[in-house]
Design a protein around this motif. Structure first.
Motif, PDB file in Angstrom:
ATOM      1  N   GLY A  91      -5.461   9.529   6.987  1.00 28.21           N
ATOM      2  CA  GLY A  91      -6.816   9.232   7.429  1.00 28.21           C
ATOM      3  C   GLY A  91      -7.814   8.907   6.338  1.00 28.21           C
ATOM      4  N   VAL A  92      -7.382   8.674   5.103  1.00 27.59           N
ATOM      5  CA  VAL A  92      -8.289   8.273   4.025  1.00 27.59           C
ATOM      6  C   VAL A  92      -7.688   7.063   3.321  1.00 27.59           C
ATOM      7  CG1 VAL A  92      -9.145  10.623   3.669  1.00 27.59           C
ATOM      8  CG2 VAL A  92      -7.205   9.808   2.324  1.00 27.59           C
ATOM      9  N   PRO A  93      -8.527   6.196   2.736  1.00 30.31           N
ATOM     10  CA  PRO A  93      -7.982   5.044   2.011  1.00 30.31           C
ATOM     11  C   PRO A  93      -7.283   5.479   0.728  1.00 30.31           C
ATOM     12  CG  PRO A  93     -10.363   5.157   1.744  1.00 30.31           C
ATOM     13  CD  PRO A  93     -10.003   6.197   2.758  1.00 30.31           C
ATOM     14  N   PHE A  94      -6.247   4.759   0.352  1.00 33.38           N
ATOM     15  CA  PHE A  94      -5.485   5.098  -0.849  1.00 33.38           C
ATOM     16  C   PHE A  94      -4.756   3.853  -1.324  1.00 33.38           C
ATOM     17  CE2 PHE A  94      -2.716   5.744   2.779  1.00 33.38           C
ATOM     18  CZ  PHE A  94      -1.549   5.114   2.391  1.00 33.38           C
ATOM     19  N   TYR A  95      -4.178   3.952  -2.508  1.00 39.13           N
ATOM     20  CA  TYR A  95      -3.312   2.885  -2.991  1.00 39.13           C
ATOM     21  C   TYR A  95      -2.121   3.484  -3.728  1.00 39.13           C
ATOM     22  CZ  TYR A  95      -6.521   3.500  -6.984  1.00 39.13           C
ATOM     23  OH  TYR A  95      -7.305   4.025  -7.978  1.00 39.13           O
ATOM     24  N   ILE A  96      -1.080   2.687  -3.868  1.00 38.39           N
ATOM     25  CA  ILE A  96       0.140   3.110  -4.553  1.00 38.39           C
ATOM     26  C   ILE A  96      -0.051   2.861  -6.047  1.00 38.39           C
ATOM     27  CG2 ILE A  96       2.638   2.832  -4.730  1.00 38.39           C
ATOM     28  CD1 ILE A  96       1.645   3.911  -2.021  1.00 38.39           C
ATOM     29  N   THR A  97      -0.189   3.934  -6.813  1.00 35.33           N
ATOM     30  CA  THR A  97      -0.449   3.799  -8.241  1.00 35.33           C
ATOM     31  C   THR A  97       0.804   3.408  -9.004  1.00 35.33           C
ATOM     32  OG1 THR A  97      -1.833   5.760  -7.865  1.00 35.33           O
ATOM     33  CG2 THR A  97      -1.757   4.875 -10.101  1.00 35.33           C
ATOM     34  N   HIS A  98       1.906   4.085  -8.715  1.00 40.74           N
ATOM     35  CA  HIS A  98       3.178   3.791  -9.366  1.00 40.74           C
ATOM     36  C   HIS A  98       4.287   3.828  -8.319  1.00 40.74           C
ATOM     37  CE1 HIS A  98       0.808   5.977 -12.554  1.00 40.74           C
ATOM     38  NE2 HIS A  98       1.070   4.852 -13.177  1.00 40.74           N
ATOM     39  N   CYS A  99       5.217   2.910  -8.438  1.00 35.82           N
ATOM     40  CA  CYS A  99       6.431   2.937  -7.619  1.00 35.82           C
ATOM     41  C   CYS A  99       7.537   2.338  -8.474  1.00 35.82           C
ATOM     42  CB  CYS A  99       6.241   2.147  -6.326  1.00 35.82           C
ATOM     43  SG  CYS A  99       7.678   2.249  -5.218  1.00 35.82           S
ATOM     44  N   HIS A 100       8.369   3.202  -9.023  1.00 35.42           N
ATOM     45  CA  HIS A 100       9.404   2.771  -9.962  1.00 35.42           C
ATOM     46  C   HIS A 100      10.740   3.365  -9.535  1.00 35.42           C
ATOM     47  CE1 HIS A 100      11.838   2.878 -13.677  1.00 35.42           C
ATOM     48  NE2 HIS A 100      11.189   1.773 -13.988  1.00 35.42           N
ATOM     49  N   GLU A 101      11.778   2.526  -9.554  1.00 34.94           N
ATOM     50  CA  GLU A 101      13.127   2.993  -9.219  1.00 34.94           C
ATOM     51  C   GLU A 101      14.121   2.336 -10.159  1.00 34.94           C
ATOM     52  OE1 GLU A 101      17.114   3.100  -7.576  1.00 34.94           O
ATOM     53  OE2 GLU A 101      15.902   1.302  -7.921  1.00 34.94           O
ATOM     54  N   ALA A 102      15.044   3.146 -10.663  1.00 33.00           N
ATOM     55  CA  ALA A 102      16.106   2.630 -11.524  1.00 33.00           C
ATOM     56  C   ALA A 102      17.312   3.546 -11.412  1.00 33.00           C
ATOM     57  CB  ALA A 102      15.642   2.541 -12.979  1.00 33.00           C
ATOM     58  N   ASN A 103      18.454   2.981 -11.068  1.00 35.47           N
ATOM     59  CA  ASN A 103      19.713   3.729 -11.009  1.00 35.47           C
ATOM     60  C   ASN A 103      19.631   4.962 -10.110  1.00 35.47           C
ATOM     61  OD1 ASN A 103      20.912   1.947 -12.959  1.00 35.47           O
ATOM     62  ND2 ASN A 103      19.799   3.053 -14.553  1.00 35.47           N
ATOM     63  N   GLY A 104      18.911   4.834  -9.012  1.00 34.74           N
ATOM     64  CA  GLY A 104      18.802   5.934  -8.065  1.00 34.74           C
ATOM     65  C   GLY A 104      17.696   6.920  -8.361  1.00 34.74           C
ATOM     66  N   ASP A 105      16.963   6.730  -9.463  1.00 36.86           N
ATOM     67  CA  ASP A 105      15.851   7.617  -9.822  1.00 36.86           C
ATOM     68  C   ASP A 105      14.545   6.991  -9.338  1.00 36.86           C
ATOM     69  OD1 ASP A 105      17.731   9.181 -11.048  1.00 36.86           O
ATOM     70  OD2 ASP A 105      17.188   8.598 -13.093  1.00 36.86           O
ATOM     71  N   LEU A 106      13.815   7.727  -8.524  1.00 33.65           N
ATOM     72  CA  LEU A 106      12.576   7.234  -7.918  1.00 33.65           C
ATOM     73  C   LEU A 106      11.385   8.028  -8.431  1.00 33.65           C
ATOM     74  CD1 LEU A 106      11.064   5.568  -5.664  1.00 33.65           C
ATOM     75  CD2 LEU A 106      11.542   7.512  -4.146  1.00 33.65           C
ATOM     76  N   HIS A 107      10.324   7.314  -8.829  1.00 34.08           N
ATOM     77  CA  HIS A 107       9.046   7.926  -9.198  1.00 34.08           C
ATOM     78  C   HIS A 107       7.945   7.196  -8.440  1.00 34.08           C
ATOM     79  CE1 HIS A 107      11.596   9.127 -12.610  1.00 34.08           C
ATOM     80  NE2 HIS A 107      10.781  10.162 -12.719  1.00 34.08           N
ATOM     81  N   LEU A 108       7.127   7.961  -7.734  1.00 32.65           N
ATOM     82  CA  LEU A 108       6.083   7.377  -6.899  1.00 32.65           C
ATOM     83  C   LEU A 108       4.810   8.199  -7.029  1.00 32.65           C
ATOM     84  CD1 LEU A 108       5.372   5.375  -4.451  1.00 32.65           C
ATOM     85  CD2 LEU A 108       5.969   7.305  -2.983  1.00 32.65           C
ATOM     86  N   SER A 109       3.681   7.526  -7.219  1.00 31.83           N
ATOM     87  CA  SER A 109       2.400   8.232  -7.187  1.00 31.83           C
ATOM     88  C   SER A 109       1.426   7.462  -6.311  1.00 31.83           C
ATOM     89  CB  SER A 109       1.828   8.428  -8.597  1.00 31.83           C
ATOM     90  OG  SER A 109       1.455   7.202  -9.180  1.00 31.83           O
ATOM     91  N   VAL A 110       0.574   8.209  -5.631  1.00 36.08           N
ATOM     92  CA  VAL A 110      -0.401   7.664  -4.692  1.00 36.08           C
ATOM     93  C   VAL A 110      -1.759   8.255  -5.047  1.00 36.08           C
ATOM     94  CG1 VAL A 110      -0.968   7.341  -2.253  1.00 36.08           C
ATOM     95  CG2 VAL A 110       1.421   7.679  -2.936  1.00 36.08           C
ATOM     96  N   THR A 111      -2.810   7.431  -5.005  1.00 43.26           N
ATOM     97  CA  THR A 111      -4.146   7.882  -5.392  1.00 43.26           C
ATOM     98  C   THR A 111      -5.159   7.520  -4.321  1.00 43.26           C
ATOM     99  OG1 THR A 111      -3.631   7.591  -7.738  1.00 43.26           O
ATOM    100  CG2 THR A 111      -5.959   7.710  -7.145  1.00 43.26           C
ATOM    101  N   ALA A 112      -6.057   8.444  -4.027  1.00 40.15           N
ATOM    102  CA  ALA A 112      -7.132   8.169  -3.079  1.00 40.15           C
ATOM    103  C   ALA A 112      -8.004   7.030  -3.596  1.00 40.15           C
ATOM    104  CB  ALA A 112      -7.971   9.428  -2.862  1.00 40.15           C
ATOM    105  N   ALA A 113      -8.427   6.157  -2.697  1.00 41.24           N
ATOM    106  CA  ALA A 113      -9.219   4.993  -3.093  1.00 41.24           C
ATOM    107  C   ALA A 113     -10.715   5.234  -2.961  1.00 41.24           C
ATOM    108  CB  ALA A 113      -8.816   3.780  -2.259  1.00 41.24           C
ATOM    109  N   GLY A 114     -11.110   6.280  -2.245  1.00 40.95           N
ATOM    110  CA  GLY A 114     -12.528   6.560  -2.071  1.00 40.95           C
ATOM    111  C   GLY A 114     -13.113   7.281  -3.264  1.00 40.95           C
ATOM    112  N   GLU A 115     -14.382   7.624  -3.168  1.00 35.72           N
ATOM    113  CA  GLU A 115     -15.050   8.328  -4.248  1.00 35.72           C
ATOM    114  C   GLU A 115     -14.491   9.738  -4.396  1.00 35.72           C
ATOM    115  OE1 GLU A 115     -19.242   8.320  -3.854  1.00 35.72           O
ATOM    116  OE2 GLU A 115     -19.427   6.131  -3.931  1.00 35.72           O
TER     117      GLU A 115
END
Length: 261
Positions: free
Chosen positions: A58-82
């Protein structure tokens, strides 16, 4: 490799990015053989769970990082509002971090991540048990792991919890670090940082000229940013986790008590 996570946006850039759009990670994983490791959470299923959970926050956000290599996944999400300003022009926003390895190279971790806008760095927040969910490298995913992932997603963008995390950080601005060099030596002796990281943190701390604990934590996360730039994603988020541990008081510099005052 860096991916998009459709249908969610990536951070805005100025000037607008004219390069080819990033491939969608779920579409890419759909073309690969399914994960056969019974002790691992399949990245495709994890991402489906994440997408479902993000649709509900229910709040705006964006995908800051989305990285995958050899089955290893790293994902970060950040709120877009103030978010909350620690000082003029220095804003903290809520967010989320998730990592997973289909080869069980490291533990699965889902936790709150606080993002500092001015330097585009973050700290992993595990100050309370409810802020994170983990599956050990040699563990087996519990039956309710999808529910746990969605719970952390909701909590990571909850206004009340964000306010509490902000107070933790705000308290560190009043705690002056008298002997940062000795503190970094202690981290080095515990093998939490290596020689290059110790030097980089010390340099960033001095150049930024913020001699508070807040400044020290930011110097640590600045080093994490350098690791991502050199494609060392596992180490980058280990350093962000270290920043959260310092805030929590795991390494003899406590800010938590100040936040409760």
């Amino acid at each position: 490799m860096i991916y998009a996570l459709h249908p969610f946006p990536r951070p805005p850039v100025n000037p607008p990015d004219t390069q080819q759009p990033l491939p969608d990670i779920r579409e890419t994983l759909a073309t690969r053989p399914e994960c056969q490791n019974e002790r691992a959470v399949p990245n495709a299923l994890l991402l489906d769970t994440i997408v479902d959970g993000l649709h509900d926050i229910g709040v705006p956000f964006y995908i800051t990082h989305c990285h995958e290599a050899n089955g290893d996944l790293h994902l970060s999400v950040t709120a877009a509002g103030e978010g909350y300003e620690v000082a003029a022009g220095d804003e903290l926003r809520g967010g989320l971090f998730i990592r997973n390895s289909e080869n069980c190279r490291f533990e699965t971790l889902v936790c709150t991540r606080l993002f500092r806008v001015v330097c585009e760095n973050g700290a992993l927040m595990e100050c309370e048990k409810e802020q994170s969910f983990t599956i050990a490298e040699d563990g087996v995913p519990p039956g309710d792991w999808q529910m746990q992932v969605k719970r952390i997603i909701q909590l990571s963008f909850d206004e009340q919890h964000l306010r509490w995390d902000f107070r933790r950080f705000e308290a560190t601005t009043n705690q002056i670090i008298i002997t940062p060099y000795e503190f970094l030596l202690q981290l080095h002796a515990q093998r939490l940082i290596d020689d290059d990281e110790q030097s980089a943190i010390q340099t960033a701390f001095q150049e930024n000229a913020d001699f508070s604990m807040y400044g020290l934590i930011n110097a640590v996360t600045q080093t994490a940013h350098q690791h991502r730039a050199s494609d060392q994603w596992i180490r980058a988020f280990e350093i962000e986790r270290l920043a959260g541990e310092i805030l929590r008081g795991d390494h003899n510099l406590r800010a938590y008590d100040y936040a409760t005052a």
